[in-house]
Write a protein that holds these residues in place. Structure first.
Motif, PDB file in Angstrom:
ATOM      1  N   VAL A  31       1.339  -6.466   4.494  1.00 34.09           N
ATOM      2  CA  VAL A  31       1.878  -4.919   4.520  1.00 34.09           C
ATOM      3  C   VAL A  31       3.037  -4.851   3.175  1.00 34.09           C
ATOM      4  O   VAL A  31       2.840  -3.919   2.524  1.00 34.09           O
ATOM      5  CB  VAL A  31       2.381  -4.744   5.795  1.00 34.09           C
ATOM      6  CG1 VAL A  31       2.976  -3.403   5.713  1.00 34.09           C
ATOM      7  CG2 VAL A  31       1.233  -4.813   7.019  1.00 34.09           C
ATOM      8  N   TRP A  32       3.524  -5.744   3.119  1.00 35.00           N
ATOM      9  CA  TRP A  32       4.821  -5.576   1.882  1.00 35.00           C
ATOM     10  C   TRP A  32       4.052  -5.729   0.676  1.00 35.00           C
ATOM     11  O   TRP A  32       4.353  -4.859  -0.182  1.00 35.00           O
ATOM     12  CB  TRP A  32       5.845  -6.799   2.316  1.00 35.00           C
ATOM     13  CG  TRP A  32       6.809  -6.680   1.130  1.00 35.00           C
ATOM     14  CD1 TRP A  32       7.824  -5.883   1.203  1.00 35.00           C
ATOM     15  CD2 TRP A  32       7.183  -7.965   0.279  1.00 35.00           C
ATOM     16  NE1 TRP A  32       8.633  -6.285   0.006  1.00 35.00           N
ATOM     17  CE2 TRP A  32       8.248  -7.416  -0.568  1.00 35.00           C
ATOM     18  CE3 TRP A  32       6.415  -9.290  -0.125  1.00 35.00           C
ATOM     19  CZ2 TRP A  32       8.671  -8.270  -1.501  1.00 35.00           C
ATOM     20  CZ3 TRP A  32       6.870  -9.885  -1.079  1.00 35.00           C
ATOM     21  CH2 TRP A  32       8.050  -9.440  -1.940  1.00 35.00           C
ATOM     22  N   ALA A  33       3.079  -6.476   0.545  1.00 31.92           N
ATOM     23  CA  ALA A  33       2.470  -6.705  -0.992  1.00 31.92           C
ATOM     24  C   ALA A  33       1.473  -5.505  -1.170  1.00 31.92           C
ATOM     25  O   ALA A  33       1.445  -4.733  -2.248  1.00 31.92           O
ATOM     26  CB  ALA A  33       1.619  -7.997  -0.887  1.00 31.92           C
ATOM     27  N   SER A  34       0.839  -5.127   0.010  1.00 29.77           N
ATOM     28  CA  SER A  34      -0.190  -3.686  -0.026  1.00 29.77           C
ATOM     29  C   SER A  34       0.695  -2.446  -0.353  1.00 29.77           C
ATOM     30  O   SER A  34       0.461  -1.634  -1.197  1.00 29.77           O
ATOM     31  CB  SER A  34      -0.551  -3.437   1.144  1.00 29.77           C
ATOM     32  OG  SER A  34      -1.604  -4.610   1.489  1.00 29.77           O
ATOM     33  N   TYR A  52       0.259  -0.446  -3.965  1.00 29.47           N
ATOM     34  CA  TYR A  52       0.156   1.095  -3.680  1.00 29.47           C
ATOM     35  C   TYR A  52       1.140   1.645  -4.953  1.00 29.47           C
ATOM     36  O   TYR A  52       0.948   2.767  -5.608  1.00 29.47           O
ATOM     37  CB  TYR A  52       0.205   1.492  -2.658  1.00 29.47           C
ATOM     38  CG  TYR A  52      -0.108   3.225  -2.387  1.00 29.47           C
ATOM     39  CD1 TYR A  52      -1.316   3.730  -2.355  1.00 29.47           C
ATOM     40  CD2 TYR A  52       1.159   3.858  -2.162  1.00 29.47           C
ATOM     41  CE1 TYR A  52      -1.333   5.182  -2.316  1.00 29.47           C
ATOM     42  CE2 TYR A  52       1.110   5.191  -2.095  1.00 29.47           C
ATOM     43  CZ  TYR A  52      -0.069   5.951  -2.190  1.00 29.47           C
ATOM     44  OH  TYR A  52      -0.100   7.286  -2.205  1.00 29.47           O
ATOM     45  N   ASN A  53       2.599   1.390  -4.569  1.00 31.07           N
ATOM     46  CA  ASN A  53       3.502   2.098  -5.470  1.00 31.07           C
ATOM     47  C   ASN A  53       3.134   1.783  -7.084  1.00 31.07           C
ATOM     48  O   ASN A  53       3.472   2.689  -7.578  1.00 31.07           O
ATOM     49  CB  ASN A  53       4.890   1.438  -5.063  1.00 31.07           C
ATOM     50  CG  ASN A  53       5.229   2.021  -3.859  1.00 31.07           C
ATOM     51  OD1 ASN A  53       4.950   3.133  -3.337  1.00 31.07           O
ATOM     52  ND2 ASN A  53       6.418   1.544  -3.331  1.00 31.07           N
ATOM     53  N   CYS A  54       2.739   0.557  -7.200  1.00 29.78           N
ATOM     54  CA  CYS A  54       2.490   0.436  -8.515  1.00 29.78           C
ATOM     55  C   CYS A  54       1.416   1.102  -9.255  1.00 29.78           C
ATOM     56  O   CYS A  54       1.438   1.773 -10.243  1.00 29.78           O
ATOM     57  CB  CYS A  54       2.343  -1.010  -9.018  1.00 29.78           C
ATOM     58  SG  CYS A  54       3.838  -2.026  -8.475  1.00 29.78           S
ATOM     59  N   HIS A  55       0.417   1.169  -8.488  1.00 33.21           N
ATOM     60  CA  HIS A  55      -0.937   2.087  -8.668  1.00 33.21           C
ATOM     61  C   HIS A  55      -0.443   3.530  -8.985  1.00 33.21           C
ATOM     62  O   HIS A  55      -0.865   4.224  -9.829  1.00 33.21           O
ATOM     63  CB  HIS A  55      -2.067   1.886  -7.805  1.00 33.21           C
ATOM     64  CG  HIS A  55      -2.695   0.620  -8.011  1.00 33.21           C
ATOM     65  ND1 HIS A  55      -2.998  -0.332  -6.977  1.00 33.21           N
ATOM     66  CD2 HIS A  55      -3.084   0.066  -9.072  1.00 33.21           C
ATOM     67  CE1 HIS A  55      -3.768  -1.326  -7.576  1.00 33.21           C
ATOM     68  NE2 HIS A  55      -3.822  -1.002  -8.681  1.00 33.21           N
ATOM     69  N   LEU A  58       0.478  -9.156  -9.128  1.00 34.68           N
ATOM     70  CA  LEU A  58       1.197  -9.994  -8.314  1.00 34.68           C
ATOM     71  C   LEU A  58       0.865  -9.668  -6.915  1.00 34.68           C
ATOM     72  O   LEU A  58       0.883 -10.397  -6.037  1.00 34.68           O
ATOM     73  CB  LEU A  58       2.724  -9.629  -8.642  1.00 34.68           C
ATOM     74  CG  LEU A  58       3.712 -10.426  -7.697  1.00 34.68           C
ATOM     75  CD1 LEU A  58       3.503 -12.008  -7.865  1.00 34.68           C
ATOM     76  CD2 LEU A  58       5.147 -10.071  -8.271  1.00 34.68           C
ATOM     77  N   ALA A  59       0.852  -8.186  -6.632  1.00 36.16           N
ATOM     78  CA  ALA A  59       0.689  -7.865  -5.079  1.00 36.16           C
ATOM     79  C   ALA A  59      -0.722  -8.265  -4.664  1.00 36.16           C
ATOM     80  O   ALA A  59      -0.839  -8.731  -3.447  1.00 36.16           O
ATOM     81  CB  ALA A  59       0.826  -6.289  -5.087  1.00 36.16           C
ATOM     82  N   GLU A  60      -1.682  -8.135  -5.339  1.00 36.43           N
ATOM     83  CA  GLU A  60      -3.192  -8.597  -4.959  1.00 36.43           C
ATOM     84  C   GLU A  60      -2.802 -10.071  -4.891  1.00 36.43           C
ATOM     85  O   GLU A  60      -3.636 -10.738  -3.708  1.00 36.43           O
ATOM     86  CB  GLU A  60      -3.987  -8.247  -6.097  1.00 36.43           C
ATOM     87  CG  GLU A  60      -5.284  -8.885  -5.974  1.00 36.43           C
ATOM     88  CD  GLU A  60      -6.189  -7.602  -5.154  1.00 36.43           C
ATOM     89  OE1 GLU A  60      -7.314  -7.947  -4.638  1.00 36.43           O
ATOM     90  OE2 GLU A  60      -5.513  -6.682  -4.768  1.00 36.43           O
ATOM     91  N   CYS A 106      -2.841 -14.349  -0.593  1.00 32.17           N
ATOM     92  CA  CYS A 106      -1.818 -15.648  -0.193  1.00 32.17           C
ATOM     93  C   CYS A 106      -1.766 -15.517   1.316  1.00 32.17           C
ATOM     94  O   CYS A 106      -1.695 -16.180   2.061  1.00 32.17           O
ATOM     95  CB  CYS A 106      -0.632 -15.931  -0.799  1.00 32.17           C
ATOM     96  SG  CYS A 106      -0.719 -16.666  -2.224  1.00 32.17           S
ATOM     97  N   SER A 107      -1.534 -14.231   1.818  1.00 34.81           N
ATOM     98  CA  SER A 107      -1.127 -13.723   3.322  1.00 34.81           C
ATOM     99  C   SER A 107      -2.505 -14.379   3.937  1.00 34.81           C
ATOM    100  O   SER A 107      -2.341 -14.708   5.057  1.00 34.81           O
ATOM    101  CB  SER A 107      -0.760 -12.472   3.177  1.00 34.81           C
ATOM    102  OG  SER A 107      -1.896 -11.626   3.088  1.00 34.81           O
ATOM    103  N   LEU A 108      -3.702 -13.818   3.460  1.00 35.31           N
ATOM    104  CA  LEU A 108      -5.019 -14.311   3.951  1.00 35.31           C
ATOM    105  C   LEU A 108      -5.147 -15.865   4.051  1.00 35.31           C
ATOM    106  O   LEU A 108      -5.780 -16.324   5.045  1.00 35.31           O
ATOM    107  CB  LEU A 108      -6.083 -13.697   3.357  1.00 35.31           C
ATOM    108  CG  LEU A 108      -6.126 -12.202   3.022  1.00 35.31           C
ATOM    109  CD1 LEU A 108      -7.222 -11.670   2.428  1.00 35.31           C
ATOM    110  CD2 LEU A 108      -6.291 -11.520   4.752  1.00 35.31           C
TER     111      LEU A 108
END
Length: 170
Positions: free
Chosen positions: A50-53, A57-60, A110-112, A117-119
């Motif tokens: 959730v944090w990375a997603s 989103y913010n970066c996009h 990085l977020a991707e 990594c979370s998966l």
């Protein structure tokens, strides 16, 4: 985007989802039968996901707003005009700022990687998710290198302390 990159991404994202889903329930256990430590692993993975997603989103959004703020000239066809509008002669771009852009050139990459990594954590480091995670990190690392070098070549005032994809390291 090169057509090979597009085709590779299409096949990758088409295959990785079903492959990961097949691995998750291969032993037939329900979530309630797992030990407490596994539930913690799921909780940590969910928070990272959730944090990375959120940051992706913010970066996009920052990148999209950067493009919108350039006010590209858009000509509309007049009813009497039979010629199509001319595209802008130059594509004006700028340096993105905000969120993780303060640290790296490609924070959405990085977020991707963090999402994958979370998966990987959910699947306890299985080969089924380890290989896609490595693939994503490798491909996005190469893309980040190209993007970072492009920023450095294009902008004299680009922040020299920004790294490519991993803050303070790479």
């Amino acid at each position: 985007m090169h057509v090979v990159h597009y085709v590779l991404g299409f096949y990758f994202y088409t295959a990785v989802g079903p492959t990961a889903m097949l691995h998750l329930n291969r032993d037939g256990h329900e979530l309630t039968n797992y030990p407490f430590s596994i539930l913690w692993r799921y909780a940590v993975a969910l928070v990272v996901f959730v944090w990375a997603s959120y940051h992706q989103y913010n970066c996009h959004q920052i990148l999209a707003n950067l493009r919108r703020s350039n006010n590209f000239s858009s000509q509309r066809n007049n009813v009497a005009d039979t010629h199509p509008p001319k595209p802008p002669q130059t594509l004006r771009v700028g340096i993105p700022h905000g969120d993780w852009f303060a640290l790296v050139s490609c924070p959405h990459y990085l977020a991707e990687i963090l999402i994958y990594c979370s998966l990987l954590v959910v699947q306890a480091g299985s080969l089924t998710m380890l290989l896609p995670c490595w693939f994503v990190a490798f491909v996005l690392g190469l893309s980040a290198r190209q993007m970072h070098n492009w920023y450095l070549d294009k902008f004299d005032d680009y922040p020299k302390n920004r790294k490519r994809i991993i803050p303070y390291i790479f």
